[in-house]
Design an enzyme around this catalytic site. Sequence first.
Site, PDB file in Angstrom:
ATOM      1  N   GLU A 206       0.815  -1.220   0.000  1.00 28.45           N
ATOM      2  CA  GLU A 206       0.000   0.000   0.000  1.00 28.45           C
ATOM      3  C   GLU A 206       0.848   1.269   0.000  1.00 28.45           C
ATOM      4  O   GLU A 206       0.445   2.297   0.558  1.00 28.45           O
ATOM      5  CB  GLU A 206      -0.969   0.000   1.195  1.00 28.45           C
ATOM      6  CG  GLU A 206      -1.945  -1.164   1.194  1.00 28.45           C
ATOM      7  CD  GLU A 206      -2.886  -1.155   2.397  1.00 28.45           C
ATOM      8  OE1 GLU A 206      -2.782  -0.231   3.238  1.00 28.45           O
ATOM      9  OE2 GLU A 206      -3.719  -2.062   2.495  1.00 28.45           O
ATOM     10  N   GLU A 315      -5.888  -7.275  -0.782  1.00 25.83           N
ATOM     11  CA  GLU A 315      -6.713  -6.983   0.396  1.00 25.83           C
ATOM     12  C   GLU A 315      -7.989  -6.299  -0.075  1.00 25.83           C
ATOM     13  O   GLU A 315      -7.943  -5.395  -0.915  1.00 25.83           O
ATOM     14  CB  GLU A 315      -6.015  -6.023   1.369  1.00 25.83           C
ATOM     15  CG  GLU A 315      -4.930  -6.595   2.224  1.00 25.83           C
ATOM     16  CD  GLU A 315      -4.402  -5.567   3.220  1.00 25.83           C
ATOM     17  OE1 GLU A 315      -5.202  -4.732   3.723  1.00 25.83           O
ATOM     18  OE2 GLU A 315      -3.185  -5.581   3.499  1.00 25.83           O
TER      19      GLU A 315
END
Length: 401
Positions: A206, A315
């Site tokens: 991320e 995710e």
Amino acid sequence: MVKNVKILMLVALAAISCKEADSSKKENKSEGIEEVKEIQKISLADKNATTETQILYKNLFDLQEKGYMFGHQDDLAYGVNWKYEEGRSDIKDVVSDYPAVYGWDIGRIENKEEKNLDGVPFAKMREYIQQAHSRGGVSTISWHINNPMTGGDSWDNAEGTVASILPGGEYHDKYKGWLDNAADFLLSLKDDEGKLIPILYRPYHEFTGNWFWWCKNTTSKEQFVELWKFTVNYYMEKGVHNLIYVYNVSNANVTSKADFLEYYPGDDMADYVSFDIYQMGDGEKQEQFIKDTKNLVAVMTEIAQERNKLSAIAETGYEQVPDKNWWTQTLDKAIGDEKISFVLVWRNHGWNDWLKPARMHYYAPYKDNVSVEDFKEFYNQENTLFQSDVTKFNLYSTAKP
């Protein structure tokens, strides 16, 4: 067609294959040689990856043509209102099957702590990874690593942290020690025959957001790429050859191929491309989630096809899954017909006091969730793959059913 029918068809095909094998051993021997040659063509970031890791990588490409694997973070460790019950899984409670992909995080391994940042003992995590592997499942590992410069956690995104741990930086040696601790754990992941278990490894995840110390708001492209390459090469120097490297962006600040690849370390340094995205509410937020996911899946798929990489939604989820049709009408709808390797939803923590406000915190269905019936329908779709599917597919072998 339901899963049971799918399995019966696979068994029948396997029986036919066995008969053909008995009648044409010479032909099968030739096919086996070709299979080995094909594996040797696989281009992993680690050119010395174990044979098992190479086989898995090749088979994941084949499996992706059949559908996408469903994954769940910390699935075997705990769920809503339970912890450390042998053989249990919230997914299994709902559909009598385990997920195909199991997510884990090694945050706190840097300090050689007994448990990770979510309270899972590393000894148990090792056992769960071994159990998942023995059933033919796949494990993926992320690392919410503490800030080596400040002593804070992953979310202490102080300017200059990455620069401080690169070669020549003040905390470089300290960081190498942390990588040593992670390497020791990764090298302890072995099957019953003593062979290293292949892992989908997702470092510095991320990074397109602004919440971790390795994120782009505090890190230049050059620094990030140097850190990535150093990490990959360091693991290989330590003899860690069971990793498949997953490049992972957040949906934050990413809408195009250029955004997706801005910090990309190169085709010789990454094996998967992936992104993380969560639905943060209903109504317009649901519509935005579908729109953004569709766009990023399309972008990612194009990149993967051009560069011969696997792709995944590493995710995702909707906290508490309050939408009774979320699995088939939102998640699967957003993925559409694109070919991706897996999608993983986040953990089922249950009641969480540190959230503000304190609340139930889970992303996969459990037996009392409103989306259970829809999840069963999602499970029975031909394009969704769970443990029973990957077990039959034999991901860790050149032999196919």
